[in-house]
Design an enzyme around this catalytic site. Structure first.
Site, PDB file in Angstrom:
ATOM      1  CE  LYS A 257      -6.512 -18.478  -5.859  1.00 24.13           C
ATOM      2  NZ  LYS A 257      -6.683 -18.879  -4.622  1.00 24.13           N
TER       3      LYS A 257
ATOM      4  N   GLY B  67       4.200  -6.788   1.020  1.00 17.97           N
ATOM      5  CA  GLY B  67       2.254  -7.390   0.059  1.00 17.97           C
ATOM      6  C   GLY B  67       2.091  -6.038   1.602  1.00 17.97           C
TER       7      GLY B  67
ATOM      8  N   GLY C  99      -1.977  -5.539   1.941  1.00 24.13           N
ATOM      9  CA  GLY C  99      -2.443  -5.959   1.745  1.00 24.13           C
ATOM     10  C   GLY C  99      -3.686  -6.703   3.035  1.00 24.13           C
ATOM     11  CG  ASN C 100      -7.315  -9.952   3.860  1.00 21.17           C
ATOM     12  OD1 ASN C 100      -6.911 -10.590   4.631  1.00 21.17           O
ATOM     13  ND2 ASN C 100      -9.024  -8.929   4.415  1.00 21.17           N
ATOM     14  CB  ALA C 101      -2.345 -12.158   4.042  1.00 17.78           C
ATOM     15  N   GLY C 102      -1.652  -9.679   4.634  1.00 15.97           N
ATOM     16  CA  GLY C 102      -0.323  -8.349   5.064  1.00 15.97           C
ATOM     17  C   GLY C 102      -0.192  -7.602   6.370  1.00 15.97           C
TER      18      GLY C 102
HETATM   19  P1  NAD Z   1      -4.434  -7.601  -1.201  1.00 16.73           P
HETATM   20  O1  NAD Z   1      -5.259  -7.492  -2.505  1.00 16.73           O
HETATM   21  O2  NAD Z   1      -5.609  -7.530  -0.252  1.00 16.73           O
HETATM   22  O3  NAD Z   1      -2.802  -7.059  -0.537  1.00 16.73           O
HETATM   23  C1  NAD Z   1      -2.462  -7.842  -2.204  1.00 16.73           C
HETATM   24  C2  NAD Z   1      -0.757  -6.169  -1.439  1.00 16.73           C
HETATM   25  O4  NAD Z   1       0.278  -7.111  -2.209  1.00 16.73           O
HETATM   26  C3  NAD Z   1      -1.450  -4.830  -1.739  1.00 16.73           C
HETATM   27  O5  NAD Z   1      -0.993  -4.323  -0.684  1.00 16.73           O
HETATM   28  C4  NAD Z   1      -0.849  -4.665  -2.968  1.00 16.73           C
HETATM   29  O6  NAD Z   1       0.235  -2.907  -2.774  1.00 16.73           O
HETATM   30  C5  NAD Z   1       1.146  -5.850  -2.692  1.00 16.73           C
HETATM   31  N1  NAD Z   1       1.601  -5.527  -3.657  1.00 16.73           N
HETATM   32  C6  NAD Z   1       1.050  -5.824  -5.167  1.00 16.73           C
HETATM   33  N2  NAD Z   1       2.455  -5.799  -5.979  1.00 16.73           N
HETATM   34  C7  NAD Z   1       3.457  -5.848  -5.050  1.00 16.73           C
HETATM   35  C8  NAD Z   1       4.774  -6.014  -5.098  1.00 16.73           C
HETATM   36  N3  NAD Z   1       5.718  -6.221  -6.230  1.00 16.73           N
HETATM   37  N4  NAD Z   1       5.486  -6.018  -4.133  1.00 16.73           N
HETATM   38  C9  NAD Z   1       4.800  -5.516  -2.905  1.00 16.73           C
HETATM   39  N5  NAD Z   1       3.798  -5.387  -2.480  1.00 16.73           N
HETATM   40  C10 NAD Z   1       2.613  -5.819  -3.964  1.00 16.73           C
HETATM   41  O7  NAD Z   1      -4.957  -9.190  -1.200  1.00 16.73           O
HETATM   42  P2  NAD Z   1      -4.079 -10.501   0.388  1.00 16.73           P
HETATM   43  O8  NAD Z   1      -5.853 -10.824  -0.194  1.00 16.73           O
HETATM   44  O9  NAD Z   1      -3.373  -9.945   1.002  1.00 16.73           O
HETATM   45  O10 NAD Z   1      -3.189 -11.088  -0.759  1.00 16.73           O
HETATM   46  C11 NAD Z   1      -2.054 -10.962  -1.439  1.00 16.73           C
HETATM   47  C12 NAD Z   1      -1.162 -13.137  -1.449  1.00 16.73           C
HETATM   48  O11 NAD Z   1      -2.412 -14.105  -0.149  1.00 16.73           O
HETATM   49  C13 NAD Z   1      -1.871 -13.250  -2.349  1.00 16.73           C
HETATM   50  O12 NAD Z   1      -0.803 -14.587  -2.674  1.00 16.73           O
HETATM   51  C14 NAD Z   1      -3.021 -14.364  -1.840  1.00 16.73           C
HETATM   52  O13 NAD Z   1      -3.303 -15.192  -2.819  1.00 16.73           O
HETATM   53  C15 NAD Z   1      -2.949 -14.962  -0.608  1.00 16.73           C
HETATM   54  N6  NAD Z   1      -3.444 -15.129   0.400  1.00 16.73           N
HETATM   55  C16 NAD Z   1      -4.630 -14.242   0.442  1.00 16.73           C
HETATM   56  C17 NAD Z   1      -5.884 -15.167   1.207  1.00 16.73           C
HETATM   57  C18 NAD Z   1      -7.132 -14.005   2.046  1.00 16.73           C
HETATM   58  O14 NAD Z   1      -7.795 -15.087   3.159  1.00 16.73           O
HETATM   59  N7  NAD Z   1      -7.002 -12.972   1.880  1.00 16.73           N
HETATM   60  C19 NAD Z   1      -5.252 -16.568   1.019  1.00 16.73           C
HETATM   61  C20 NAD Z   1      -4.649 -17.456   1.392  1.00 16.73           C
HETATM   62  C21 NAD Z   1      -4.295 -16.682  -0.036  1.00 16.73           C
END
Ligand code: NAD
Length: 416
Positions: A105, A217, A219-222
């Site tokens: 990482k 959350g 973002g991408n995953a959510g």
């Molecule tokens: P991202 O930056 O696209 O989204 C993160 C989201 O979380 C944003 O909408 C942000 O506003 C929100 N957020 C931040 N702090 C917050 C809080 N206190 N309360 C509520 N929402 C909050 O990131 P992502 O890629 O969606 O990743 C999210 C999680 O998933 C992380 O833990 C990441 O490590 C994990 N993850 C992502 C991937 C991937 O492929 N995108 C893969 C494995 C794990």
């Protein structure tokens, strides 16, 4: 979030698994620490003509099963301990889905929301100039994570190829499709999690198509989880979602696609038509069947675990539940799909991307989906069966599967 040191949590989780497995002392100690880590000081010219100095990290946690693999986070609160924890979890993640990779990482302490595209490009290139010689398809392969994007991966690949003097698309994954990215990478993390929810629904006799769900959350995953839940499971009612600026609730259900568009247009989920505001704390303990923590680590702690009402918690975020909270959820009968299983779809399709880059031959979207489904379904059942057999919670079950595989590789290599 919880304020707990994430690496201490990762070590504590491993300790529990090592004890349950009766792992010998040397292997246990070896697996408690990263094999290698790098710290960088990165000077970057900002648009105002001044130079700003950033701190960057890359941790290569364990490469016994193959080259280290793991994303790059750009976050204002990034620390070496967060990166170490995430690198350890990558090691268990690649092992649980049984792909021939190790765990790594990286990160940079910065706030990309306050940076121009030009500043981000210069930071991406500076990072690769520092770490580039330690990367490569047979060495260590980064990918996007929180606040890093396919465009950032493209700049990084370009800088790397400039340094090396020839084409190396497999040195990084999550690239844009025209320059060697894979079909299906964008929604792979959420898709893998939703496949797990489908399988969990079967084992718990809970019909996800008739269930309510909430997403912390957005973002991408959510966002992808919000839409894929309905698309892959044939229904379900999205009743709440939140991001760093706040959350929204509508018990009658919200259209996930419309909520995604609203977030893209306004920058947040707040003020979505027909919804009422809800805090992140309230969202986590909402009365719903399926909860997707999809933000950052430390969201579910011993303070709120007792109040969680969801039947299934699908941890798309890394490390959203502390060890104390794990025990409370298990005792309450909440079915947790642990992070490094639930969100392994992302690294699995990243691995498919590396394979395609190496073959220089690209698969169709349907091929990606069916291979991903097979990997996730197999991993889900391996973990479920292990947890049932050992009478432990699912996270410990997942650790037992992964640590056994990694320890075996270390032993076969003669390291321990
Ligand atoms: P991202 O930056 O696209 O989204 C993160 C989201 O979380 C944003 O909408 C942000 O506003 C929100 N957020 C931040 N702090 C917050 C809080 N206190 N309360 C509520 N929402 C909050 O990131 P992502 O890629 O969606 O990743 C999210 C999680 O998933 C992380 O833990 C990441 O490590 C994990 N993850 C992502 C991937 C991937 O492929 N995108 C893969 C494995 C794990």
């Amino acid at each position: 979030m919880s304020g707990l040191n994430p690496f201490a949590i990762a070590q504590q989780q491993l300790d529990e698994a090592a004890e349950k497995l009766g792992l010998d002392a040397a292997t246990h100690e070896f697996l408690r620490w990263p094999m290698r880590e790098y710290h960088f000081t990165l000077p970057v010219k900002m648009d105002n003509g001044k130079t700003k100095v950033f701190k960057g990290y890359r941790v290569q946690y364990n490469n016994s099963r193959g080259p280290t693999k793991g994303g790059l986070r750009w976050h204002p609160e990034e620390t070496i301990d967060t990166v170490r924890a995430l690198a350890a979890w990558m090691t268990w993640k690649t092992a649980v889905v049984d792909i021939p990779l190790g765990g790594g990482k990286g990160g940079v302490t910065c706030n990309p929301k306050e940076m121009s595209e030009g500043e981000k490009e210069r930071l991406a290139r500076a990072f690769i100039r520092s770490v580039g010689r330690e990367l490569g398809v047979h060495r260590d392969v980064p990918a996007p994570d929180v606040y890093t994007t396919p465009q950032i991966m493209a700049w990084m690949m370009d800088e790397y190829e400039t340094m090396m003097g020839h084409s190396h698309p497999g040195m990084i994954t999550g690239k844009p499709i025209p320059i060697g990215g894979s079909q299906g990478r964008g929604d792979a993390t959420a898709r893998g999690g939703v496949y797990c929810v489908r399988e969990a629904g079967k084992t718990l006799s809970l019909d996800p198509s008739k269930s309510t769900y909430a997403i912390q959350g957005f973002g991408n995953a959510g966002q992808f989880a919000a839409t894929l839940h309905q698309e892959l499971l044939g229904g379900g009612t999205l009743i709440a979602a939140s991001d760093s600026r706040g959350g929204v609730l509508n018990k009658d259900g919200m259209d996930p696609g419309a909520l995604v568009r609203h977030k893209l247009e306004t920058g947040g989920v707040a003020n979505f038509p027909g919804s009422t505001p809800i805090s992140n704390e309230e969202l986590l303990v909402l009365d719903c069947e399926i909860l997707y923590p999809s933000a950052l680590e430390g969201a579910i702690t011993k303070k709120n675990a007792g109040d969680i009402k969801a039947k299934i918690v699908c941890e798309l975020a890394n490390g959203p539940t502390t060890p104390d909270a794990d025990k409370i959820l298990h005792e309450k009968g909440v079915y947790v799909i642990p992070d490094f299983l639930a969100n392994a779809g992302g690294v699995t399709v990243s691995y498919f991307e590396q394979v395609q880059n190496t073959y220089n031959y690209y698969w169709t979207l349907d091929e990606i989906y069916s291979q991903l489904d097979r990997k996730m379904t197999d991993a889900f059942h391996a973990v479920h069966e292990q947890a049932q057999k050992s009478k432990v919670h699912n996270r410990l079950g997942a650790y037992l599967v992964s640590v056994t595989r990694v320890a075996e590789a270390c032993k076969l290599r003669g390291w321990v």
